[in-house]
Design an enzyme around this catalytic site. Structure first.
Site, PDB file in Angstrom:
ATOM      1  N   HIS A 135      18.479   6.114 -15.430  1.00 26.60           N
ATOM      2  CA  HIS A 135      17.210   5.981 -14.729  1.00 26.60           C
ATOM      3  C   HIS A 135      16.133   6.620 -15.606  1.00 26.60           C
ATOM      4  O   HIS A 135      16.266   7.775 -16.008  1.00 26.60           O
ATOM      5  CB  HIS A 135      17.359   6.709 -13.389  1.00 26.60           C
ATOM      6  CG  HIS A 135      16.156   6.725 -12.507  1.00 26.60           C
ATOM      7  ND1 HIS A 135      15.884   5.732 -11.601  1.00 26.60           N
ATOM      8  CD2 HIS A 135      15.178   7.646 -12.358  1.00 26.60           C
ATOM      9  CE1 HIS A 135      14.791   6.036 -10.917  1.00 26.60           C
ATOM     10  NE2 HIS A 135      14.333   7.194 -11.369  1.00 26.60           N
TER      11      HIS A 135
ATOM     12  N   ASP B 223      12.301   7.757 -15.903  1.00 25.83           N
ATOM     13  CA  ASP B 223      11.109   8.103 -15.128  1.00 25.83           C
ATOM     14  C   ASP B 223       9.876   8.037 -16.013  1.00 25.83           C
ATOM     15  O   ASP B 223       9.658   8.912 -16.843  1.00 25.83           O
ATOM     16  CB  ASP B 223      11.261   9.501 -14.531  1.00 25.83           C
ATOM     17  CG  ASP B 223      12.272   9.524 -13.400  1.00 25.83           C
ATOM     18  OD1 ASP B 223      12.069   8.789 -12.415  1.00 25.83           O
ATOM     19  OD2 ASP B 223      13.276  10.250 -13.513  1.00 25.83           O
TER      20      ASP B 223
ATOM     21  N   HIS C 173      11.697   3.595 -13.529  1.00 30.36           N
ATOM     22  CA  HIS C 173      10.957   3.968 -12.325  1.00 30.36           C
ATOM     23  C   HIS C 173       9.538   4.284 -12.774  1.00 30.36           C
ATOM     24  O   HIS C 173       9.288   5.329 -13.390  1.00 30.36           O
ATOM     25  CB  HIS C 173      11.663   5.190 -11.686  1.00 30.36           C
ATOM     26  CG  HIS C 173      10.935   5.789 -10.525  1.00 30.36           C
ATOM     27  ND1 HIS C 173      11.255   7.037 -10.019  1.00 30.36           N
ATOM     28  CD2 HIS C 173       9.917   5.325  -9.760  1.00 30.36           C
ATOM     29  CE1 HIS C 173      10.455   7.309  -9.004  1.00 30.36           C
ATOM     30  NE2 HIS C 173       9.640   6.298  -8.831  1.00 30.36           N
TER      31      HIS C 173
ATOM     32  N   GLY D 275       7.213  13.078  -9.508  1.00 30.72           N
ATOM     33  CA  GLY D 275       6.513  13.828 -10.550  1.00 30.72           C
ATOM     34  C   GLY D 275       7.371  14.882 -11.224  1.00 30.72           C
ATOM     35  O   GLY D 275       7.172  15.181 -12.390  1.00 30.72           O
TER      36      GLY D 275
END
Ligand code: DX5
Ligand code: ZN
Length: 237
Positions: free
Chosen positions: A47, A49, A80, A157
């Site tokens: 994943h 970010d 993402h 965040g």
């Protein structure tokens, strides 16, 4: 010789559930090695970010860095996007070898168009909901374009935050909508996911688990195996 990793197109699952370690918590000086360790231990992909300093305060990395990771490891990468105007980066993400892109409903006034762009670029399309965002009717009107819904269980965040328990109810509601659609829509959860809450998440309908800190801090192999055990235990109750 480096350990063998699954081919990019493989979706490795554990009892029907995919573990996607969040590289945000990895040591970027050793990223290739750590990604390979996670995949070899049983993670289904990685994943990524992507943060822009606008939708969320921090800035992380973008397609260029992701490309080095896909090329070095062959990892199936789920991006993402915690960014505004994600439509500006879709083609470059596809060229970087990304297989799935999730955008935030809160960042996309033209969500239907953006999801279509992601699919047209040959990637899976997903929509993410922040913790305070309700299960919106928007989902129903984009179902035909969706491959996954990401329920944020922390405020986006930062890694290392505590799981927000209200996310469980949202996972359940989204899973019901996905099931009723009769399409193959994954329910992903991201933030504060640990082997301790895996059972509840899977029971509520999650089939993709994103975990950063709980995978990359400490022994990656042992951490992934602890997730696999928790998933199998959750599935057997
Ligand atoms: C937060 C990111 C998450 C984060 C999860 O904005 O979307 O993917 O890396 O980290 P942990 O698992 O540490 O909560
Ligand atoms: Zn994430």
């Amino acid at each position: 010789m480096p350990p063998s990793v699954p081919a990019t197109s493989d979706r490795v699952t554990i009892a029907g559930v995919t573990l996607l370690p969040s590289m945000l918590a990895a040591d970027f000086a050793r990223i290739g090695e750590q990604v390979r360790a996670g995949l070899t231990a049983g993670a289904g992909g990685m994943h990524a970010d992507v943060m822009d300093g606008r939708f969320v305060p921090p800035i992380t990395y973008g397609p260029k860095v992701i490309r080095t990771i896909t090329e070095a490891t062959g990892a199936w990468i789920d991006a993402h996007l915690m960014i505004v105007e994600p439509e500006r980066h879709i083609d470059e993400l596809a060229r970087a070898g990304v297989k799935a892109v999730t955008v935030h409903v809160e960042a996309c006034p033209h969500l239907h168009r953006v999801l279509g762009m992601i699919r047209d670029a040959g990637m899976e399309a997903g929509v993410a909901l922040n913790p305070a965002t309700p299960v919106t009717e928007t989902l129903r009107y984009t179902l035909s374009l969706l491959d996954r819904v990401l329920v944020m269980s922390v405020n986006p965040g930062w890694g290392g935050q505590a799981f927000i328990p209200e996310a469980l109810d949202k996972v359940h509601k989204v899973a019901q909508i996905a099931r009723a659609s009769e399409r193959d829509i994954h329910i992903q959860v991201d933030g504060g996911v640990t082997p301790e809450n895996v059972g509840a998440l899977v029971a509520h309908g999650a089939d993709e688990l994103v975990a950063g800190t709980a995978v990359f801090k400490g022994d990656i192999d042992a951490n992934v195996k602890a997730f696999a055990e928790a998933i199998r235990a959750g599935k057997s109750v």
